[in-house]
Design a protein around this motif. Structure first.
Motif, PDB file in Angstrom:
ATOM      1  N   THR A 237      33.762  17.901  16.518  1.00  0.00           N
ATOM      2  CA  THR A 237      33.795  17.311  15.188  1.00  0.00           C
ATOM      3  C   THR A 237      33.624  15.803  15.317  1.00  0.00           C
ATOM      4  O   THR A 237      34.426  15.139  15.960  1.00  0.00           O
ATOM      5  CB  THR A 237      35.129  17.624  14.472  1.00  0.00           C
ATOM      6  OG1 THR A 237      35.328  19.026  14.459  1.00  0.00           O
ATOM      7  CG2 THR A 237      35.090  17.104  13.047  1.00  0.00           C
ATOM      8  N   ALA A 238      32.555  15.297  14.695  1.00  0.00           N
ATOM      9  CA  ALA A 238      32.307  13.861  14.770  1.00  0.00           C
ATOM     10  C   ALA A 238      33.349  13.099  13.969  1.00  0.00           C
ATOM     11  O   ALA A 238      34.001  13.665  13.087  1.00  0.00           O
ATOM     12  CB  ALA A 238      30.918  13.555  14.229  1.00  0.00           C
ATOM     13  N   MET A 239      33.507  11.825  14.264  1.00  0.00           N
ATOM     14  CA  MET A 239      34.472  11.004  13.541  1.00  0.00           C
ATOM     15  C   MET A 239      34.131  10.929  12.058  1.00  0.00           C
ATOM     16  O   MET A 239      35.004  10.720  11.226  1.00  0.00           O
ATOM     17  CB  MET A 239      34.540   9.607  14.159  1.00  0.00           C
ATOM     18  CG  MET A 239      35.186   9.634  15.543  1.00  0.00           C
ATOM     19  SD  MET A 239      35.268   8.021  16.339  1.00  0.00           S
ATOM     20  CE  MET A 239      36.674   7.301  15.493  1.00  0.00           C
ATOM     21  N   CYS A 240      32.865  11.093  11.704  1.00  0.00           N
ATOM     22  CA  CYS A 240      32.463  11.063  10.299  1.00  0.00           C
ATOM     23  C   CYS A 240      32.673  12.422   9.634  1.00  0.00           C
ATOM     24  O   CYS A 240      32.425  12.576   8.446  1.00  0.00           O
ATOM     25  CB  CYS A 240      31.002  10.643  10.178  1.00  0.00           C
ATOM     26  SG  CYS A 240      29.856  11.819  10.918  1.00  0.00           S
ATOM     27  N   GLY A 241      33.130  13.428  10.393  1.00  0.00           N
ATOM     28  CA  GLY A 241      33.421  14.727   9.816  1.00  0.00           C
ATOM     29  C   GLY A 241      32.359  15.780  10.068  1.00  0.00           C
ATOM     30  O   GLY A 241      32.551  16.950   9.752  1.00  0.00           O
TER      31      GLY A 241
ATOM     32  N   PHE B 182      22.140   5.844  16.116  1.00  0.00           N
ATOM     33  CA  PHE B 182      23.554   6.178  16.114  1.00  0.00           C
ATOM     34  C   PHE B 182      24.071   6.277  14.690  1.00  0.00           C
ATOM     35  O   PHE B 182      23.683   5.490  13.825  1.00  0.00           O
ATOM     36  CB  PHE B 182      24.339   5.112  16.886  1.00  0.00           C
ATOM     37  CG  PHE B 182      25.737   5.552  17.215  1.00  0.00           C
ATOM     38  CD1 PHE B 182      25.970   6.377  18.301  1.00  0.00           C
ATOM     39  CD2 PHE B 182      26.800   5.168  16.421  1.00  0.00           C
ATOM     40  CE1 PHE B 182      27.259   6.818  18.598  1.00  0.00           C
ATOM     41  CE2 PHE B 182      28.091   5.598  16.711  1.00  0.00           C
ATOM     42  CZ  PHE B 182      28.322   6.421  17.800  1.00  0.00           C
ATOM     43  N   CYS B 183      24.955   7.271  14.446  1.00  0.00           N
ATOM     44  CA  CYS B 183      25.514   7.492  13.108  1.00  0.00           C
ATOM     45  C   CYS B 183      26.307   6.253  12.662  1.00  0.00           C
ATOM     46  O   CYS B 183      27.226   5.818  13.351  1.00  0.00           O
ATOM     47  CB  CYS B 183      26.423   8.719  13.149  1.00  0.00           C
ATOM     48  SG  CYS B 183      27.349   8.967  11.640  1.00  0.00           S
ATOM     49  N   HIS B 184      25.956   5.703  11.503  1.00  0.00           N
ATOM     50  CA  HIS B 184      26.596   4.469  11.038  1.00  0.00           C
ATOM     51  C   HIS B 184      28.061   4.687  10.667  1.00  0.00           C
ATOM     52  O   HIS B 184      28.894   3.821  10.881  1.00  0.00           O
ATOM     53  CB  HIS B 184      25.827   3.896   9.851  1.00  0.00           C
ATOM     54  CG  HIS B 184      24.537   3.269  10.255  1.00  0.00           C
ATOM     55  ND1 HIS B 184      24.296   1.910  10.193  1.00  0.00           N
ATOM     56  CD2 HIS B 184      23.406   3.815  10.774  1.00  0.00           C
ATOM     57  CE1 HIS B 184      23.083   1.661  10.638  1.00  0.00           C
ATOM     58  NE2 HIS B 184      22.513   2.802  10.992  1.00  0.00           N
ATOM     59  N   SER B 185      28.355   5.876  10.107  1.00  0.00           N
ATOM     60  CA  SER B 185      29.748   6.156   9.738  1.00  0.00           C
ATOM     61  C   SER B 185      30.621   6.216  10.980  1.00  0.00           C
ATOM     62  O   SER B 185      31.705   5.633  11.021  1.00  0.00           O
ATOM     63  CB  SER B 185      29.841   7.489   8.991  1.00  0.00           C
ATOM     64  OG  SER B 185      28.955   7.488   7.905  1.00  0.00           O
ATOM     65  N   CYS B 186      30.140   6.913  11.991  1.00  0.00           N
ATOM     66  CA  CYS B 186      30.898   6.993  13.239  1.00  0.00           C
ATOM     67  C   CYS B 186      31.039   5.615  13.872  1.00  0.00           C
ATOM     68  O   CYS B 186      32.101   5.267  14.375  1.00  0.00           O
ATOM     69  CB  CYS B 186      30.208   7.927  14.226  1.00  0.00           C
ATOM     70  SG  CYS B 186      30.397   9.666  13.834  1.00  0.00           S
ATOM     71  N   GLY B 187      29.983   4.844  13.836  1.00  0.00           N
ATOM     72  CA  GLY B 187      30.022   3.508  14.429  1.00  0.00           C
ATOM     73  C   GLY B 187      31.093   2.640  13.792  1.00  0.00           C
ATOM     74  O   GLY B 187      31.852   1.965  14.471  1.00  0.00           O
TER      75      GLY B 187
ATOM     76  N   TRP C 203      23.046  10.341  17.105  1.00  0.00           N
ATOM     77  CA  TRP C 203      24.240  10.464  17.947  1.00  0.00           C
ATOM     78  C   TRP C 203      25.477  10.203  17.106  1.00  0.00           C
ATOM     79  O   TRP C 203      25.497   9.259  16.305  1.00  0.00           O
ATOM     80  CB  TRP C 203      24.188   9.471  19.104  1.00  0.00           C
ATOM     81  CG  TRP C 203      23.164   9.822  20.126  1.00  0.00           C
ATOM     82  CD1 TRP C 203      21.882   9.347  20.176  1.00  0.00           C
ATOM     83  CD2 TRP C 203      23.306  10.727  21.226  1.00  0.00           C
ATOM     84  NE1 TRP C 203      21.225   9.913  21.249  1.00  0.00           N
ATOM     85  CE2 TRP C 203      22.069  10.759  21.906  1.00  0.00           C
ATOM     86  CE3 TRP C 203      24.362  11.511  21.700  1.00  0.00           C
ATOM     87  CZ2 TRP C 203      21.865  11.548  23.043  1.00  0.00           C
ATOM     88  CZ3 TRP C 203      24.154  12.289  22.832  1.00  0.00           C
ATOM     89  CH2 TRP C 203      22.918  12.309  23.494  1.00  0.00           C
ATOM     90  N   HIS C 204      26.498  11.032  17.302  1.00  0.00           N
ATOM     91  CA  HIS C 204      27.782  10.833  16.629  1.00  0.00           C
ATOM     92  C   HIS C 204      28.844  10.571  17.685  1.00  0.00           C
ATOM     93  O   HIS C 204      28.707  10.992  18.832  1.00  0.00           O
ATOM     94  CB  HIS C 204      28.205  12.091  15.870  1.00  0.00           C
ATOM     95  CG  HIS C 204      27.339  12.427  14.701  1.00  0.00           C
ATOM     96  ND1 HIS C 204      27.552  11.928  13.441  1.00  0.00           N
ATOM     97  CD2 HIS C 204      26.255  13.218  14.609  1.00  0.00           C
ATOM     98  CE1 HIS C 204      26.637  12.417  12.612  1.00  0.00           C
ATOM     99  NE2 HIS C 204      25.827  13.197  13.297  1.00  0.00           N
ATOM    100  N   MET C 205      29.931   9.937  17.254  1.00  0.00           N
ATOM    101  CA  MET C 205      31.064   9.752  18.155  1.00  0.00           C
ATOM    102  C   MET C 205      32.046  10.896  17.933  1.00  0.00           C
ATOM    103  O   MET C 205      32.397  11.183  16.787  1.00  0.00           O
ATOM    104  CB  MET C 205      31.732   8.402  17.874  1.00  0.00           C
ATOM    105  CG  MET C 205      32.802   8.047  18.879  1.00  0.00           C
ATOM    106  SD  MET C 205      32.202   7.917  20.578  1.00  0.00           S
ATOM    107  CE  MET C 205      31.341   6.336  20.522  1.00  0.00           C
TER     108      MET C 205
HETATM  109 ZN   LIG Z   1      28.758  10.554  12.579  1.00  0.00          ZN
END
Ligand SMILES: [Zn+2]
Length: 70
Positions: A30-34, A57-62, A21-23
């Motif tokens: 477009t996810a917050m991590c790109g 959950f995507c750690h970069s987005c988190g 899951w991305h934010m």
């Molecule tokens: Zn992400």
């Protein structure tokens, strides 16, 4: 948040397997991590962030999301 899928069935198909899951902002793709996500991918309200139903959950987005939320 929006789902990223494993290779294979197209997003939206019943058997599509969610990889992570991305934010995303609002209903963006477009996810917050790109990461670019499919417009047809499953979404969840931001409220689900940090709950077991939004795992993995995507750690970069988190990390980015945490920085924005007061
Ligand atoms: Zn992400």
């Amino acid at each position: 948040m929006r789902a990223e899928y494993e290779e294979g069935p197209a997003p939206g198909e019943r058997d599509a397997e969610i990889r992570i899951w991305h934010m995303v902002r609002l209903d963006g793709t477009t996810a917050m991590c790109g990461r670019e996500l499919s417009p047809g991918a499953a979404t969840k309200p931001a409220d689900a962030w940090g709950t077991p139903e939004a795992e993995p959950f995507c750690h970069s987005c988190g990390a980015l999301y945490l920085r924005e939320v007061p």
